[in-house]
Write a protein that holds these residues in place. Structure first.
Motif, PDB file in Angstrom:
ATOM      1  N   ILE A  66       0.836  -1.204   0.000  1.00 13.24           N
ATOM      2  CA  ILE A  66       0.000   0.000   0.000  1.00 13.24           C
ATOM      3  C   ILE A  66       0.868   1.251   0.000  1.00 13.24           C
ATOM      4  N   ALA A  67       1.927   1.262   0.815  1.00 15.27           N
ATOM      5  CA  ALA A  67       2.820   2.422   0.839  1.00 15.27           C
ATOM      6  C   ALA A  67       3.477   2.642  -0.519  1.00 15.27           C
ATOM      7  N   GLY A  68       3.918   1.571  -1.150  1.00 13.84           N
ATOM      8  CA  GLY A  68       4.514   1.697  -2.480  1.00 13.84           C
ATOM      9  C   GLY A  68       3.520   2.210  -3.498  1.00 13.84           C
ATOM     10  N   ALA A  69       2.273   1.747  -3.434  1.00 18.78           N
ATOM     11  CA  ALA A  69       1.242   2.204  -4.367  1.00 18.78           C
ATOM     12  C   ALA A  69       0.892   3.671  -4.134  1.00 18.78           C
ATOM     13  N   VAL A  70       0.852   4.092  -2.876  1.00 18.48           N
ATOM     14  CA  VAL A  70       0.581   5.498  -2.566  1.00 18.48           C
ATOM     15  C   VAL A  70       1.686   6.385  -3.130  1.00 18.48           C
ATOM     16  N   VAL A  71       2.931   5.999  -2.908  1.00 21.44           N
ATOM     17  CA  VAL A  71       4.056   6.784  -3.434  1.00 21.44           C
ATOM     18  C   VAL A  71       3.997   6.834  -4.961  1.00 21.44           C
ATOM     19  N   LEU A  72       3.712   5.724  -5.591  1.00 21.12           N
ATOM     20  CA  LEU A  72       3.617   5.687  -7.050  1.00 21.12           C
ATOM     21  C   LEU A  72       2.488   6.592  -7.549  1.00 21.12           C
ATOM     22  N   LEU A  73       1.343   6.583  -6.884  1.00 21.55           N
ATOM     23  CA  LEU A  73       0.244   7.463  -7.270  1.00 21.55           C
ATOM     24  C   LEU A  73       0.617   8.934  -7.100  1.00 21.55           C
ATOM     25  N   LEU A  74       1.331   9.263  -6.037  1.00 23.56           N
ATOM     26  CA  LEU A  74       1.767  10.644  -5.828  1.00 23.56           C
ATOM     27  C   LEU A  74       2.733  11.089  -6.919  1.00 23.56           C
ATOM     28  N   ILE A  75       3.629  10.204  -7.320  1.00 21.98           N
ATOM     29  CA  ILE A  75       4.571  10.524  -8.397  1.00 21.98           C
ATOM     30  C   ILE A  75       3.818  10.712  -9.707  1.00 21.98           C
ATOM     31  N   ILE A  76       2.893   9.813 -10.017  1.00 19.71           N
ATOM     32  CA  ILE A  76       2.105   9.924 -11.249  1.00 19.71           C
ATOM     33  C   ILE A  76       1.274  11.207 -11.225  1.00 19.71           C
ATOM     34  N   GLY A  77       0.678  11.514 -10.084  1.00 12.09           N
ATOM     35  CA  GLY A  77      -0.113  12.740  -9.964  1.00 12.09           C
ATOM     36  C   GLY A  77       0.721  13.993 -10.156  1.00 12.09           C
ATOM     37  N   ALA A  78       1.944  13.988  -9.617  1.00 13.10           N
ATOM     38  CA  ALA A  78       2.827  15.146  -9.784  1.00 13.10           C
ATOM     39  C   ALA A  78       3.246  15.307 -11.239  1.00 13.10           C
ATOM     40  N   LEU A  79       3.557  14.195 -11.892  1.00 12.32           N
ATOM     41  CA  LEU A  79       3.944  14.264 -13.304  1.00 12.32           C
ATOM     42  C   LEU A  79       2.766  14.683 -14.179  1.00 12.32           C
ATOM     43  N   ALA A  80       1.597  14.141 -13.933  1.00  8.20           N
ATOM     44  CA  ALA A  80       0.416  14.493 -14.721  1.00  8.20           C
ATOM     45  C   ALA A  80      -0.021  15.917 -14.437  1.00  8.20           C
ATOM     46  N   GLY A  81       0.112  16.346 -13.209  1.00  9.80           N
ATOM     47  CA  GLY A  81      -0.254  17.718 -12.855  1.00  9.80           C
ATOM     48  C   GLY A  81       0.642  18.730 -13.532  1.00  9.80           C
ATOM     49  N   GLY A  82       1.915  18.416 -13.664  1.00  5.25           N
ATOM     50  CA  GLY A  82       2.843  19.309 -14.344  1.00  5.25           C
ATOM     51  C   GLY A  82       2.534  19.424 -15.817  1.00  5.25           C
ATOM     52  N   ARG A  83       2.108  18.339 -16.438  1.00  2.05           N
ATOM     53  CA  ARG A  83       1.769  18.361 -17.866  1.00  2.05           C
ATOM     54  C   ARG A  83       0.479  19.126 -18.118  1.00  2.05           C
ATOM     55  N   ARG A  84      -0.479  18.998 -17.205  1.00  2.00           N
ATOM     56  CA  ARG A  84      -1.756  19.677 -17.400  1.00  2.00           C
ATOM     57  C   ARG A  84      -1.602  21.189 -17.301  1.00  2.00           C
ATOM     58  N   SER A  85      -0.771  21.677 -16.382  1.00  2.00           N
ATOM     59  CA  SER A  85      -0.646  23.114 -16.199  1.00  2.00           C
ATOM     60  C   SER A  85       0.167  23.770 -17.308  1.00  2.00           C
ATOM     61  N   ALA A  86       0.926  22.998 -18.097  1.00  2.00           N
ATOM     62  CA  ALA A  86       1.746  23.567 -19.156  1.00  2.00           C
ATOM     63  C   ALA A  86       0.925  23.894 -20.391  1.00  2.00           C
ATOM     64  N   GLY A  87      -0.252  23.356 -20.527  1.00  2.00           N
ATOM     65  CA  GLY A  87      -1.064  23.567 -21.715  1.00  2.00           C
ATOM     66  C   GLY A  87      -1.825  24.874 -21.652  1.00  2.00           C
ATOM     67  N   PRO A  88      -2.554  25.178 -22.715  1.00  2.00           N
ATOM     68  CA  PRO A  88      -3.346  26.403 -22.729  1.00  2.00           C
ATOM     69  C   PRO A  88      -4.499  26.303 -21.728  1.00  2.00           C
ATOM     70  N   PRO A  89      -4.969  27.437 -21.244  1.00  2.36           N
ATOM     71  CA  PRO A  89      -6.074  27.397 -20.281  1.00  2.36           C
ATOM     72  C   PRO A  89      -7.347  26.868 -20.936  1.00  2.36           C
ATOM     73  N   ALA A  90      -8.140  26.181 -20.159  1.00  9.49           N
ATOM     74  CA  ALA A  90      -9.384  25.602 -20.671  1.00  9.49           C
ATOM     75  C   ALA A  90     -10.436  26.700 -20.821  1.00  9.49           C
ATOM     76  N   ARG A  91     -11.241  26.593 -21.873  1.00  5.68           N
ATOM     77  CA  ARG A  91     -12.312  27.557 -22.086  1.00  5.68           C
ATOM     78  C   ARG A  91     -13.500  27.191 -21.214  1.00  5.68           C
ATOM     79  N   ARG A  92     -14.192  28.202 -20.770  1.00  2.00           N
ATOM     80  CA  ARG A  92     -15.367  27.972 -19.911  1.00  2.00           C
ATOM     81  C   ARG A  92     -16.607  28.366 -20.620  1.00  2.00           C
TER      82      ARG A  92
END
Length: 95
Positions: free
Chosen positions: A69-95
Protein backbone atom coordinates in the motif's frame (compact mmCIF):
# COMPACT_ATOMS: atom_id res chain seq x y z
CA UNK A 1 3.43 -15.90 -3.45
CA UNK A 2 2.02 -16.93 -6.84
CA UNK A 3 1.12 -14.61 -9.68
CA UNK A 4 -2.62 -14.76 -8.91
CA UNK A 5 -1.92 -13.64 -5.35
CA UNK A 6 0.24 -10.79 -6.74
CA UNK A 7 -2.64 -9.64 -8.95
CA UNK A 8 -5.15 -9.78 -6.10
CA UNK A 9 -2.74 -8.04 -3.71
CA UNK A 10 -1.99 -5.42 -6.36
CA UNK A 11 -5.64 -4.72 -7.09
CA UNK A 12 -6.56 -4.36 -3.42
CA UNK A 13 -3.46 -2.31 -2.59
CA UNK A 14 -4.22 -0.08 -5.59
CA UNK A 15 -7.81 0.42 -4.41
CA UNK A 16 -6.67 1.34 -0.91
CA UNK A 17 -3.99 3.67 -2.28
CA UNK A 18 -6.55 5.41 -4.51
CA UNK A 19 -8.76 5.91 -1.44
CA UNK A 20 -5.82 7.42 0.49
CA UNK A 21 -4.50 9.76 -2.23
CA UNK A 22 -6.85 12.72 -2.73
CA UNK A 23 -8.07 13.88 -6.12
CA UNK A 24 -8.34 12.22 -9.48
CA UNK A 25 -5.43 9.89 -10.18
CA UNK A 26 -4.29 8.38 -13.46
CA UNK A 27 -4.42 5.77 -15.01
CA UNK A 28 -8.00 4.68 -14.46
CA UNK A 29 -10.00 1.54 -14.46
CA UNK A 30 -9.55 -1.92 -13.07
CA UNK A 31 -6.36 -2.66 -15.01
CA UNK A 32 -4.80 0.68 -14.06
CA UNK A 33 -5.59 0.12 -10.39
CA UNK A 34 -4.08 -3.37 -10.54
CA UNK A 35 -0.98 -2.10 -12.33
CA UNK A 36 -0.50 0.69 -9.77
CA UNK A 37 -0.86 -1.82 -6.93
CA UNK A 38 1.47 -4.46 -8.39
CA UNK A 39 4.13 -1.92 -9.42
CA UNK A 40 3.76 -0.12 -6.10
CA UNK A 41 4.18 -3.39 -4.20
CA UNK A 42 7.28 -4.27 -6.21
CA UNK A 43 8.81 -0.82 -5.71
CA UNK A 44 7.83 -0.75 -2.03
CA UNK A 45 9.29 -4.21 -1.49
CA UNK A 46 12.55 -3.27 -3.21
CA UNK A 47 12.91 -0.07 -1.18
CA UNK A 48 12.01 -1.81 2.09
CA UNK A 49 14.64 -4.50 1.50
CA UNK A 50 17.29 -1.92 0.56
CA UNK A 51 16.54 0.09 3.71
CA UNK A 52 16.42 -3.05 5.84
CA UNK A 53 12.96 -2.28 7.23
CA UNK A 54 11.02 -5.24 5.85
CA UNK A 55 10.25 -7.48 2.92
CA UNK A 56 7.31 -8.77 0.93
CA UNK A 57 6.28 -12.10 2.39
CA UNK A 58 3.12 -14.18 2.46
CA UNK A 59 -0.21 -12.92 1.17
CA UNK A 60 -1.74 -12.73 4.66
CA UNK A 61 1.27 -11.02 6.23
CA UNK A 62 0.47 -7.49 7.52
CA UNK A 63 3.96 -6.28 6.64
CA UNK A 64 3.40 -7.30 3.00
CA UNK A 65 0.17 -5.31 2.83
CA UNK A 66 1.64 -2.20 4.46
CA UNK A 67 4.63 -2.21 2.11
CA UNK A 68 2.41 -2.78 -0.94
CA UNK A 69 0.00 0.00 0.00
CA UNK A 70 2.82 2.42 0.84
CA UNK A 71 4.51 1.70 -2.48
CA UNK A 72 1.24 2.20 -4.37
CA UNK A 73 0.58 5.50 -2.57
CA UNK A 74 4.06 6.78 -3.43
CA UNK A 75 3.62 5.69 -7.05
CA UNK A 76 0.24 7.46 -7.27
CA UNK A 77 1.77 10.64 -5.83
CA UNK A 78 4.57 10.52 -8.40
CA UNK A 79 2.10 9.92 -11.25
CA UNK A 80 -0.11 12.74 -9.96
CA UNK A 81 2.83 15.15 -9.78
CA UNK A 82 3.94 14.26 -13.30
CA UNK A 83 0.42 14.49 -14.72
CA UNK A 84 -0.25 17.72 -12.86
CA UNK A 85 2.84 19.31 -14.34
CA UNK A 86 1.77 18.36 -17.87
CA UNK A 87 -1.76 19.68 -17.40
CA UNK A 88 -0.65 23.11 -16.20
CA UNK A 89 1.75 23.57 -19.16
CA UNK A 90 -1.06 23.57 -21.72
CA UNK A 91 -3.35 26.40 -22.73
CA UNK A 92 -6.07 27.40 -20.28
CA UNK A 93 -9.38 25.60 -20.67
CA UNK A 94 -12.31 27.56 -22.09
CA UNK A 95 -15.37 27.97 -19.91
Amino acid sequence: MGWVAWIILGFLAGLIARAIVPGRTEPGGCFGTTAIGVLGAAIGGFVAVQLGVGRLGDFFDLETWLIAIAGAVVLLLIIGALAGGRRSAGPPARR
